[in-house]
Design an enzyme around this catalytic site. Sequence first.
Site, PDB file in Angstrom:
ATOM      1  N   CYS A  52       0.860  -1.170   0.000  1.00  0.00           N
ATOM      2  CA  CYS A  52       0.000   0.000   0.000  1.00  0.00           C
ATOM      3  C   CYS A  52       0.901   1.225   0.000  1.00  0.00           C
ATOM      4  CB  CYS A  52      -0.872   0.005   1.240  1.00  0.00           C
ATOM      5  SG  CYS A  52      -1.740  -1.542   1.506  1.00  0.00           S
ATOM      6  N   ARG A  68       1.904   1.287  -6.052  1.00  0.00           N
ATOM      7  CA  ARG A  68       2.133   0.394  -4.913  1.00  0.00           C
ATOM      8  C   ARG A  68       0.861  -0.315  -4.470  1.00  0.00           C
ATOM      9  NH1 ARG A  68       7.150   1.829  -1.972  1.00  0.00           N
ATOM     10  NH2 ARG A  68       6.381   0.313  -0.500  1.00  0.00           N
ATOM     11  N   TRP A  82      -3.830  -1.960  -1.202  1.00  0.00           N
ATOM     12  CA  TRP A  82      -3.783  -3.239  -1.916  1.00  0.00           C
ATOM     13  C   TRP A  82      -4.252  -4.250  -0.879  1.00  0.00           C
ATOM     14  CZ3 TRP A  82      -1.616  -8.084  -1.788  1.00  0.00           C
ATOM     15  CH2 TRP A  82      -1.464  -8.755  -3.000  1.00  0.00           C
ATOM     16  N   ASN A  89       0.274   0.644   6.504  1.00  0.00           N
ATOM     17  CA  ASN A  89       0.860  -0.360   5.598  1.00  0.00           C
ATOM     18  C   ASN A  89       1.350  -1.511   6.458  1.00  0.00           C
ATOM     19  OD1 ASN A  89       0.536   1.312   3.465  1.00  0.00           O
ATOM     20  ND2 ASN A  89       2.702   1.703   3.102  1.00  0.00           N
ATOM     21  N   GLY A  90       1.212  -2.732   5.984  1.00  0.00           N
ATOM     22  CA  GLY A  90       1.717  -3.868   6.753  1.00  0.00           C
ATOM     23  C   GLY A  90       0.573  -4.741   7.244  1.00  0.00           C
ATOM     24  N   GLU A  94      12.029 -15.026 -17.334  1.00  0.00           N
ATOM     25  CA  GLU A  94      11.660 -13.614 -17.211  1.00  0.00           C
ATOM     26  C   GLU A  94      10.719 -13.186 -18.350  1.00  0.00           C
ATOM     27  OE1 GLU A  94      11.605 -11.309 -15.183  1.00  0.00           O
ATOM     28  OE2 GLU A  94      11.597  -9.428 -16.281  1.00  0.00           O
ATOM     29  N   LYS A 146       7.087 -11.661 -17.696  1.00  0.00           N
ATOM     30  CA  LYS A 146       6.674 -10.339 -18.201  1.00  0.00           C
ATOM     31  C   LYS A 146       5.347 -10.456 -18.932  1.00  0.00           C
ATOM     32  CE  LYS A 146       8.396  -8.092 -16.548  1.00  0.00           C
ATOM     33  NZ  LYS A 146       9.385  -7.943 -15.535  1.00  0.00           N
ATOM     34  N   GLU A 152       2.496 -11.075 -16.501  1.00  0.00           N
ATOM     35  CA  GLU A 152       2.223  -9.929 -15.628  1.00  0.00           C
ATOM     36  C   GLU A 152       1.372  -8.866 -16.311  1.00  0.00           C
ATOM     37  OE1 GLU A 152       5.756  -8.876 -12.573  1.00  0.00           O
ATOM     38  OE2 GLU A 152       6.372  -8.934 -14.663  1.00  0.00           O
ATOM     39  N   HIS A 190      10.845 -33.204 -21.954  1.00  0.00           N
ATOM     40  CA  HIS A 190      10.322 -33.843 -20.751  1.00  0.00           C
ATOM     41  C   HIS A 190       8.944 -33.329 -20.364  1.00  0.00           C
ATOM     42  CE1 HIS A 190      14.172 -35.755 -20.251  1.00  0.00           C
ATOM     43  NE2 HIS A 190      14.767 -34.576 -20.387  1.00  0.00           N
ATOM     44  N   LYS A 236       3.807  -3.125  -6.954  1.00  0.00           N
ATOM     45  CA  LYS A 236       5.211  -2.904  -7.285  1.00  0.00           C
ATOM     46  C   LYS A 236       6.137  -3.412  -6.188  1.00  0.00           C
ATOM     47  CE  LYS A 236       8.581  -1.188  -9.661  1.00  0.00           C
ATOM     48  NZ  LYS A 236       8.973  -2.060 -10.772  1.00  0.00           N
TER      49      LYS A 236
END
Length: 608
Positions: free
Chosen positions: A2, A27, A74, A100-101, A481, A485, A488, A504, A603
Amino acid sequence: MCGIVCYVGRKPAKPILLEGLKRLEYRGYDSAGLAVQDGETIHCERAVGKIVELERRVNGLEMKGTVGIAHTRWATHGRPSEENAHPQRDRDENVFVIHNGIIENYHVLKKKLEKDGIVFRSETDTEVLAHLIALHFDGDLSDAVRKTMAQVEGTFGIGVIHRQTPGQIVVARRGSPLIIGVSDDGHFVASDVSAMVRYTNKVVHLEENELATVTADGFSISTAQAKPVQRSTETVEWRAEDAELNGFPHFMLKEIYEQPAALENAIRGRLEQGEGVPKLGGIMPVWESLKQSRHMVLVACGTSYYAASVGKYIFERLTEIDTEVGLASEFRYRKLNFPPNTFVVAISQSGETADTLAAIKEAKRKGARLIGVVNVVGSSISRETEAGIYNHAGPEIGVASTKNFTSQLTILTLLALLLGRHQNLSLTEGIQAIRALEALPGLIHKALAQANHIEAVSEKYCRCTNWLFLGRKYNYPIALEGALKLKEVSYIHAEGYAAGEMKHGPIALINPEMPTVAIIPLDEMHEKMLSNIHEIKSRKGPVIAIATEGDEKVRDVADDIIEIPPTLDFLYPILTVIPCQLLAYYCAKFLNRDIDKPRNLAKSVTVE
Ligand code: G6P
């Protein structure tokens, strides 16, 4: 996750808080709220959705006052709703809190409070804080916050105002960052400097278990035990325009294009051709032990973890050090047994990722030495580590990390090169590596020049619902990656695989509807990658090859080619990742996704 922004000063608080929230929106963005105080009146408004919803709500309202707290959320405890948004308040609406937290013992505290007749209005853990502070309040807000801090377990960065203490904000932290900003017009407190860089670059970091009382004219910091703390201001190097779009449609695209500059910043003043040895002042405090070390563990999360994974190959290539790579979130479940003089390198853009922080704390407990590779100066990881190297990549606002990844790869290469040169790496190889590093910003420009072509390729394949990314050795983590990407920002399902593993399992998925991105630069893996491409083609799978310019063998077999210029084998990932980033970006664009703020993502993940 947040974002917090507070202001107490001489200007109207509302526009400053809204502007700060917009800068923090990356955030967390499922709901937001603010409370502005004018004498004994506190006006609080909250709204579900992005900051514009809150802005719409408060635009017509007169919210007088030069003191205020604001939050973008968030959701962790309780769904995104107006009632669950912050600020949270106590029963009598005296105390307003943003947080936050996570308060880990909030169930126990809530039950106790309910027994005493308090009716909760939200499903949040934060509401507990508001009630506790109200109960402890007897005229001194910082004292009430301090008593509450003693009762709660978990992590918090909080901002509190009280109807009866106008003109002051009390803030406190444990585990969640808070920074005080100092300006001529008053003081700011935010979870992230980007919320205040427009107004000031003079900041003071709050340390663990500290609280501060902030007014228009000053601030006083003290410990949880009420011991006063003196701390001078630091100057941050970020400018407001660094955190603006500057004509780009999205931060992700802007940051992709900032990569040549970010790389230049990563190498500036650090390369010395003559001896083929980079200079890294930040690790000098541990240099004597570091150069003797034969064991290194690179820990990180998300994209930073994939940088660490490439880093492992680079360390193996350039040094004699046994290098392991660890997902920070899994680290503490392992039986960690570090040989003497093991260095753990924490890699993190934000420097605040909860799992990475927890991993290094655990590593320290087990006797490891700690280094940080961090972008945000003064962040928690930079403070917890003994020494470190800053990226100087500038603020990264797009939730999907791009420029920071290539910057991290550059820094890890510099570190490996420095150590390698004190081990067996020859002068010739050292100089060759430094020349190649110096050439990289120009090569990235060349890779970026393929953007229009990559856009066309993306348009061709963006409706395919499953993608595969393949690579080997240095480029295996780039396959991971690349898939990350794409997932996301475009929400397309994608898997990254070591190409040797294709037989495999993933080969069973290949069909004309499933494109494979084959990362096949001209290195020692080229022939093997070529065989993989043939295997995919004989099963009618479309292949998009990321290949070195002029590679005719690939041209004969791939459906689409995206070219990158040649470089040294271990530096290829810095180039091969660029088309992956652009493919993800353009697919997301064609699918109309919210590129800079993908659903459910944040983020900076500051909770475990
Ligand atoms: C979040 C972000 C990712 C990032 C990861 C690690 O998941 O969305 O982009 O790679 O955190 O963050 P860090 O700040 O530690 O590099």
